[in-house]
Structures are given as C-alpha cells and as structure tokens.
Design an enzyme around this catalytic site. Structure first.
Site, mmCIF file in Angstrom:
data_model
loop_
_atom_site.group_PDB
_atom_site.id
_atom_site.type_symbol
_atom_site.label_atom_id
_atom_site.label_comp_id
_atom_site.label_asym_id
_atom_site.label_seq_id
_atom_site.Cartn_x
_atom_site.Cartn_y
_atom_site.Cartn_z
ATOM 1 C CB SER A 1 43.102 -0.642 -0.671
ATOM 2 O OG SER A 1 41.740 -0.641 -0.988
ATOM 3 C CG ASP B 1 41.965 -8.053 -3.588
ATOM 4 O OD1 ASP B 1 40.738 -7.860 -3.555
ATOM 5 O OD2 ASP B 1 42.803 -7.146 -3.458
ATOM 6 C CG HIS C 1 40.939 -5.592 -0.642
ATOM 7 N ND1 HIS C 1 41.748 -5.231 -1.693
ATOM 8 C CD2 HIS C 1 40.695 -4.440 0.042
ATOM 9 C CE1 HIS C 1 41.974 -3.914 -1.656
ATOM 10 N NE2 HIS C 1 41.351 -3.431 -0.609
#
Lengths: 378, 378
Positions: free
Chosen positions: B140, B318, B351
C-alpha cells in the site's frame, strides 16, 4: 392531502394525522387507467418535472424523463409525483409536530420502511379514486418502492419500472449508510435528534454524510475523467521536461485537489437544505428493504406474488447498485414466468446515470411507455 | 535514533532534531549486503515481526511474512522495520515538542511526502553503515515508498517489492481520504490540530475516518461473506415458510446489522490509539505521491531513473489499489526494459489481502527472496 386515519407501520408504531405532498402532471383519463406513480430516492421529492412559475432553478428532479413529449409523456399519462412520509420536503416528517404532544417529532418520528411508504401511497390513490396504476416507476430507493408495490398490491399495478435498484442492500451498502449516520448522530449539534429545539443543525455530520454518498454515486472512471488529480491552485513551476506544473500547497486543511472542493461544495449545499432525521430514517428504510428475508432469502419465492409486467434498467458502472443486483430480480421474475424487459446500459456515470441524459436509456423507457400506452388505451 | 542535522522537506519547510524509531531482525552480514528495509502503510509501525517478551498481543504487523523461516527469512536477511516521521508510534511526530518553541507541534508539524520519508530512511541507513539495500519492501503506502526509493536512490537498492500499491491515487482514492480528513478536522474536539493542550481527542472524527477506511480495505464480496445482512438481535419470529427470522429493532441509532457493530468496533479501537494529526498528514502524503507528475504524467519517463529489479504483487478484489494500477507500474518499467516480476493474486479479501495469509502470495514473495538471497551471497 391530509389523512385522518392512523397508518399502522411495520415496526408496530403508527402515524396518525399525517399529510402527503404530491404533484400531478397531465390528465387522468375517463376510465382512470393512465396513472403513473413516481417514487423518489434518498433526497428528492414530489416535484418530479417542470419548473415553478418565476423560479428558474426549480426544475423537477426527473425533468429529462417526464413531461410533454418526453419518455414518460404527460400528454398521454397522468403522472403523480409523491413525497415520502418522513421527508423534509412537505409530507409529514421529523420536523413536524406530533399531534398528541404538540412537540416537534425529531428523533421520536417512527422508523419507516419501504413497505410503509407504499401503503401510504396506496391510500393517496384511494383518495384520488385510482384503483389501478398503469405503472409505478422509480430509481434507486424509488425502484425498491416500485418493486414493493408489485408485492403489496399486485392487483393495482399493471407495470413496474425499477431503475438502478436492488432487491436489498449488500453489507457494503449498509456500511456506507452506517458511516453516514454515525457522522450525523455523533455531531454534537444532533442532540439526540432534538436539535430543532436547540436552534442548531448537525451540519458537520450532514456534510460528511453527503460527501460519502457522492463518492458512491459516481464511478471511479467518471471521477477520474471529471476531476482526476487536477489541483485547485494555479501557481506554476517548471519541471523536468520544462512544462509548467502547479505547486502543491502542502496543507492537510486546504482543498488541494478539484475533487476535494467538489465534495465540500456538495456537502455544504446539502447541509443547508436537508434534514438530519430524514437522512437517518431514509437510509434505514434502504437497509431494511429485503422482500426475500421472510422467505429464507429465496427471492424467486418472494416475488411469486408479483403479477404485473416489469422493466428493469441498470448501468454498467453503477457500483452502488450494480447490474448483477438487477439481474437477481430479473432471474427471480423469470423463475416465476413473468413478463420482464431488462436493459443494461453501458454508461460511464455510475449510480447517478439514472438521473442523467443518456439516449439509449431514455429510449428504452420511451419505448416501454409506448407499449404501456397501447395497453391502457386498447 | 536521533538526527541532529535538519531535514529539508519537499514543501520547503524543514525538520530538525528529530528521531526515528526502528527495529531490526536477523544479522547484518560482513559485507552488509543482506539488509532489507520494510516501509509501513497508514497505521502501522517499525514493529513488523515477532512478539515482545511478556506481551502476548504484541505481534508485529507483518509477522506472517517476516521471521525465521518465513517468506522474508530473518535467518538470511537483516530486516529493518522503520517508523515514519509524523507517526504516532515513536518517530518524531505531531505530539512531540517543537525544539524551537518547546510547544507540542500539533497542527504545526510540517506536511511530509513519501519522498521525505525515503530521504529520512536513507539517513538511517547511512548511520547504520549500510550503503546498499538487498531490497526495500512495502504494501500500500509502503509500496509507494519502495517505488520512491528506486527513484531517489537508484544506486542503493538492488530489489524493490511493492505490494497492493499504485503509482498515484485516483480521484476516488483522494475523495475517501478527504472525507475522512473532514470528519476529523470538523470534530469540535480537533481545535485546529491543537487538541493536546485542551486535553481532548477528536475521537468522533477518528472513528468516522476509520470506518470509511475499513470499507475500502475490504471487498464487497468478503463483506457479504463475513457479514452479509446478518443481524445482531436474536429475537426470532415465524415467517411465511415457518422458518425463524430475527425481528428488526426499527432503530436508526442502534447497531442493527453485524457489519455496523464491526465498523463501530473498529472505529472505537482506532480512536483509542491513533493520532488525528498523524492521520491527516499520512493521508496527505498518499494524495501527493505521483512520481509521473513532473514528467507531464508520463510514468515510463518518470521511472527511467529506477535501475533495480522489481517484484510487484496485486490482488484481484482490491478496489482501493486495483491490479490495473500495479500493471501501470509494470508497463512503465518494461518500457524501460527493467527486470520485473509481477503476480496478480486471485484473493477475495480486497486491499487487506496484503496483510493476510494466502499461500500463493506468500509463496511468490518467498521465491523472490530466495532469488535475492542467491544474488547477495553470490
């Protein structure tokens, strides 16, 4: 229109001495067979079409759909726009006075369901002397009301048109509603829903709620196309390839990107005119709607009661009520051998597409109403 | 580790007299070639692996990935977990004192960028006597730092591993960050960022921010699978098909659905330990990251500086940092004829998948580090 008989609600509570605001367009024919009821979504009203005299900005929320010569042609149909109970645009709602206590309802206003709205709408039709609707139509939450009409009053609806809707909310849908509600309820100006007496409005919460909502109304693609990573500031500096680039403000408080000012503006506008208690109860009605619930989740079984003909429309980039949700309804109706038309419109605008001009979408609805008109005048 | 030299930031401001918290695992080899730097995402820290003695619940945030015999094997590599500047977990941040004024920074803490973090991390490596990293890895926002390392210090990185990341945020990503920030900033307990002096914490805003975040970390599918439309209340009533169904509470304030109590719980927990100013500046660093920006949006041109080898991993569900965003980076690197491995993992968790156990995902990283180990010990 005022209703003196109490309305028993699904929750077990009841509403008495309530009023419903509505508008009509076009003319009811002699055999009262050309009435079309329009159900609204989260923040709309009974004012579905046209413009009030002298008020340029008073265009009805579905004015591109409804009017003389439009897809739902008011030269052919008698169209009724109705405002839901609990709304803040005219029908009895949380900012009105409780007839028993004389105090403003506020948080005491009963929680309503889609089914309750439909029941109250049927009473309006009774009062208007309309036994059977040529069609009931709505988008989003309005589409849920249209579906519920076919289940609660199967004999009073000839056609149901449900656009950008779903047979219930997903966990993610409920999650977005819940965050919006928490933003409102935890605003210190909410005062447990009795903010009217305090002379304040929980605007912080309403702004956040509307910003969240707006994100879910648009598609990722259309947001990138409309706003992308564009900045508000125009101060230019020279870059590697000698092209000018705006300098960042390096601020966490200022609106740096265009999308930020857009959302803030939407939030500010909304907080000026929308009622916090209406927001809570309307999102809750969305959460609760689930006709398959008392049938063990079997939607085909649940929709067996519906006997009318259907048009469903969905939009490819709508991630709030995705096409697959409409297809669940289509499948359940086909399982019952119902007459169903379904259009999946390739549109970039996400959930908002149901309110926008799209030639294919409007064409589908126009063609469908041409068929309805033939049937009711046959 | 304390740093006495001021750090000039991208904004033009500077930080002086700052400290960085870090942890190391494993042993640095004689030629200092086996160091791996781990960069963290929004709410994590330098504590990436292992458990503190006597503290059962102190497991590092990437403990399934890093440790003896794990995909990133600390029997082979010297792993450095670093805490970003501006964090609330040890490194100098908004709740520390400004060395010039002696007052708590609060809202005066400068806005940082991903590039600033990388610069500060490079100084830590200088101090540790490590010239070149075997690898830099993050998920991320951590993956953005890994990418930025390859652009700011191309000669100091042999491999970059960027997981569930993106070359910049979309308008929708920025929109979610902005709503979360507005919830915090408009909380009356925020006091313009100087809430420490008031003895309060803008918990309402932090809760809303975290709830929004959580929705975007999970996929719609996994939310439906984990929570669906399950209710909290267990009061049963009999339905059409004689199966019991829980009664609705008919409340807009009570948590009715499981997903609501889950989100509330996540929000409550987060508001207890996370700093509001850290939240603001960390989300802003995400918004600002955009290495292609000064290259007219040409990512291939921007990444030409990167010379190391790459592993990118994305997860099919995601929607925060979708696979197509990773593919943009892969394409830009291939345009520059770089050595790139890319795995798109079919995982249901959205995610969050980058933090979870998934045999294929962990296997890909394990295989990649086996290759890195061969290279650094060749």
């Amino acid at each position: 229109m005022h209703f003196a008989d109490p309305l028993l609600l699904q929750s077990g509570a009841s509403l008495r001495d309530y009023s419903l605001s509505f508008e009509t367009y076009g003319t009811l024919n002699a055999d009262k067979s050309n009435a079309v009821l329009i159900c609204h979504a989260l923040n709309a009203s009974h004012h579905v079409a046209g413009t009030y005299a002298g008020q340029v900005k008073s265009e009805g929320w579905w004015n591109n759909m409804i009017g003389p010569g439009k897809p739902l042609d008011t030269d052919q149909f008698f169209v009724i726009g109705i405002n839901n109970l609990g709304s803040c645009f005219g029908s009895t709602g949380p900012m009105h006075h409780h007839p028993d206590t004389g105090r403003v309802y506020g948080a005491e206003f009963p929680v309503l369901t889609v089914e309750d709205w439909v029941t109250s709408q049927a009473r309006l039709l009774d009062a208007l002397g309309i036994q059977t609707l040529a069609a009931v139509m709505g988008g989003s939450l309005g589409g849920m009301q249209a579906l519920s009409w076919t289940l609660q009053y199967p004999d009073r609806v000839r056609h149901a048109i449900s656009i950008a809707s779903a047979p219930n909310l997903t966990a993610e849908n409920i999650a977005f509603n819940e965050v919006a509600r928490r933003a409102i309820v935890t605003d210190p100006d909410f005062h447990g829903g009795h903010f009217y007496q305090q002379g304040v409005i929980p605007k912080r919460g309403l702004r956040i709620a509307r910003m969240i909502g707006h994100i879910t109304y648009l598609s990722d693609d259309v947001m990138n196309e409309k706003f992308g990573r564009q900045l508000r500031a125009e101060a230019a500096r020279v870059t590697h390839d000698a092209s000018p680039v705006s300098a960042y403000l390096y601020s966490t408080l200022e609106a740096e990107f265009q999308i930020e000012s857009y959302l803030r503006h939407q939030g500010d506008k909304f907080a000026e005119y929308f009622d916090a208690n209406t927001y809570l109860l309307t999102t809750r009605a969305l959460d609760y709607f689930d006709p398959a619930r008392t049938y063990g989740g079997d939607l085909s079984h649940a929709l067996a009661r519906a006997t009318c003909k259907f048009l469903l429309v969905s939009f490819t980039t709508d991630w709030r009520f995705a096409p697959k949700r409409s297809r669940e309804v289509v499948k359940a109706l086909l399982d019952n051998r119902r007459d169903v038309s379904y259009a999946e419109i390739n549109a970039p605008h996400g959930h908002d597409a149901f309110l926008l001009d799209d030639a294919r979408y409007l064409g589908v609805v126009r063609a469908y109403f041409a068929r309805v008109f033939k049937e009711v005048t046959a």
